[in-house]
Scaffold this motif. Structure first.
Motif, short mmCIF file in Angstrom:
data_model
loop_
_atom_site.label_atom_id
_atom_site.label_comp_id
_atom_site.label_asym_id
_atom_site.label_seq_id
_atom_site.Cartn_x
_atom_site.Cartn_y
_atom_site.Cartn_z
N UNK A 210 1.04 -1.25 -0.10
CA UNK A 210 0.03 -0.11 0.16
C UNK A 210 0.70 1.23 -0.10
N UNK A 211 0.51 2.55 -0.40
CA UNK A 211 1.10 3.65 -0.31
C UNK A 211 1.57 4.05 1.01
N UNK A 212 1.18 3.64 1.94
CA UNK A 212 1.76 4.17 3.32
C UNK A 212 3.19 3.37 3.36
N UNK A 213 3.39 1.94 3.05
CA UNK A 213 4.76 1.38 3.21
C UNK A 213 5.56 1.61 2.33
N UNK A 214 5.01 2.07 0.96
CA UNK A 214 5.62 2.56 -0.33
C UNK A 214 6.36 3.79 0.19
N UNK A 215 5.78 4.70 0.92
CA UNK A 215 6.33 5.98 1.18
C UNK A 215 7.23 5.81 2.10
N UNK A 216 7.23 4.78 3.05
CA UNK A 216 8.20 4.67 4.06
C UNK A 216 9.56 4.17 3.30
N UNK A 217 9.36 3.25 2.55
CA UNK A 217 10.58 2.69 1.89
C UNK A 217 11.26 3.81 1.19
N UNK A 218 10.52 4.65 0.60
CA UNK A 218 11.12 5.63 -0.11
C UNK A 218 12.06 6.60 0.73
N UNK A 219 11.41 7.07 1.96
CA UNK A 219 12.14 7.84 3.24
C UNK A 219 13.39 6.98 3.70
N UNK A 220 13.21 5.78 3.65
CA UNK A 220 14.69 4.93 4.00
C UNK A 220 15.57 5.09 3.14
N UNK A 221 15.28 4.82 1.86
CA UNK A 221 15.93 4.97 0.86
C UNK A 221 16.84 6.52 0.76
N UNK A 222 16.14 7.60 1.09
CA UNK A 222 16.64 8.81 1.03
C UNK A 222 17.60 8.84 2.45
N UNK A 223 17.11 8.21 3.33
CA UNK A 223 18.17 8.09 4.66
C UNK A 223 19.39 7.63 4.16
N UNK A 224 19.21 6.44 3.61
CA UNK A 224 20.69 5.53 2.95
C UNK A 224 21.43 6.53 2.19
N UNK A 225 20.70 7.11 1.43
CA UNK A 225 21.58 7.89 0.13
C UNK A 225 22.27 8.99 0.94
N UNK A 226 21.78 9.65 1.74
CA UNK A 226 22.26 10.85 2.41
C UNK A 226 23.44 10.34 3.33
N UNK A 227 23.27 8.94 4.24
CA UNK A 227 24.31 8.48 4.88
C UNK A 227 25.55 8.08 3.96
N UNK A 228 25.20 7.59 2.73
CA UNK A 228 26.37 7.42 1.75
C UNK A 228 27.20 8.48 1.11
N UNK A 229 26.41 9.58 0.83
CA UNK A 229 26.84 10.68 0.30
C UNK A 229 27.79 11.37 1.36
N UNK A 230 27.33 11.56 2.74
CA UNK A 230 28.11 12.02 3.78
C UNK A 230 29.58 11.11 4.01
#
Length: 304
Positions: free
Chosen positions: A89-109
């Motif tokens: 459902x969109x609720x879980x889909x959006x949480x996955x997207x936010x977690x991916x942004x968290x991982x992307x920011x961590x890797x870029x740092x």
């Protein structure tokens, strides 16, 4: 085998998914990202204000390990989410997207702090570049799906795959359930997030591949602050939206995301793996190449 989504009936509620938004998953992801960001900041601050001191080998090794975990988890979560789009459902889909942004920011740092180490080996450098591109491509796909869902004002209990279905049910009447299409600010924010990811990827690629970099220290400090801001924003958004720590925007049929099961605890246990490498380094069983000075020319840098 995944069955096609049922887009003709709106379920009154949706089952929880502890593998995506469970308490253990959110805690392990945010804790790993926090440790990696603090390690990155400590290395950048040390190289900026104490340039004569030698960066810690232990911190560099820990940071590289946690950063690799983050980007692989981000890619895996997004891939599984797309594969299960007929049920998720969109609720879980959006949480996955936010977690991916968290991982992307961590890797870029991490990239900001360990760029000289990554440049040491061209094979590892381009492998990292490939992972960054895959993560960006998946994140853009998620952003487009989220944007389309916001444009259509999709019902939260319908599968994500129904967004693209022709002639499917679009949700109940606004007078009955009080749910309306997302506001213009939310819509624009999604577009800005997608564009920001592309811009950050371009800057990260330049930073990783460029031989001679201008304003090196300024880029490190400003980039670190930006990545911390993105990581904090994504983590806060996830925690406020999740069932485990906040209030979800969709009716869930059970409380499974609040429980800490074996699968949830496994993510926390994985955080201990880099400690084994640290013990081996301390005992002298594993040798780690010393860090390169930021002011070294290309002729001074060793090939391996």
């Amino acid at each position: 085998m995944f069955s096609p989504p049922n887009c003709t009936v709106i379920p009154p509620s949706a089952p929880s998914d502890a593998g995506i938004a469970g308490a253990g998953v959110l805690i392990s992801s945010s804790l790993t990202a926090t440790i990696a960001l603090l390690l990155s900041a400590s290395l950048i601050l040390q190289s900026t204000f104490s340039s004569n001191s030698r960066p810690s080998t232990i911190r560099r090794k820990l940071l590289a390990s946690y950063s690799d975990q983050q980007i692989l988890i981000g890619i895996t979560l997004q891939s599984l989410g797309l594969a299960r789009s007929s049920h998720i459902i969109p609720y879980h889909f959006f949480i996955i997207w936010m977690l991916s942004l968290l991982s992307m920011a961590t890797h870029n740092a991490t990239l900001l702090a360990l760029v000289q180490d990554f440049k040491r080996d061209w094979v590892l450098r381009w492998m990292r570049q490939g992972l960054m591109f895959v993560n960006l491509a998946l994140s853009c796909v998620y952003g487009v799906v989220v944007l389309e869902g916001k444009r259509k004002g999709w019902e939260g209990t319908m599968p994500v795959g129904c967004i693209w279905a022709v002639g499917s049910v679009k949700g109940e009447d606004d007078n009955n359930n009080g749910k309306v299409v997302a506001g213009g600010l939310d819509y624009v924010g999604t577009i800005v997030t997608i564009a920001g990811n592309v811009v950050v990827f371009g800057l990260a690629t330049w930073y990783l591949q460029s031989r001679r970099q201008k304003w090196y220290r300024i880029v490190q400090l400003v980039g670190m602050l930006l990545m911390m801001g993105i990581a904090v924003g994504a983590a806060v958004r996830v925690f406020l939206l999740s069932q485990a720590f906040g209030k979800p925007d969709v009716q869930l049929s059970d409380q499974g995301e609040k429980q800490l099961g074996f699968g949830s605890l496994l993510g926390l246990l994985m955080m201990a793996l880099p400690i084994i490498s640290i013990i081996e380094i301390k005992r002298g069983e594993v040798m780690v190449a010393p860090p390169l000075r930021d002011d070294m020319s290309d002729d001074e840098k060793p090939l391996v």
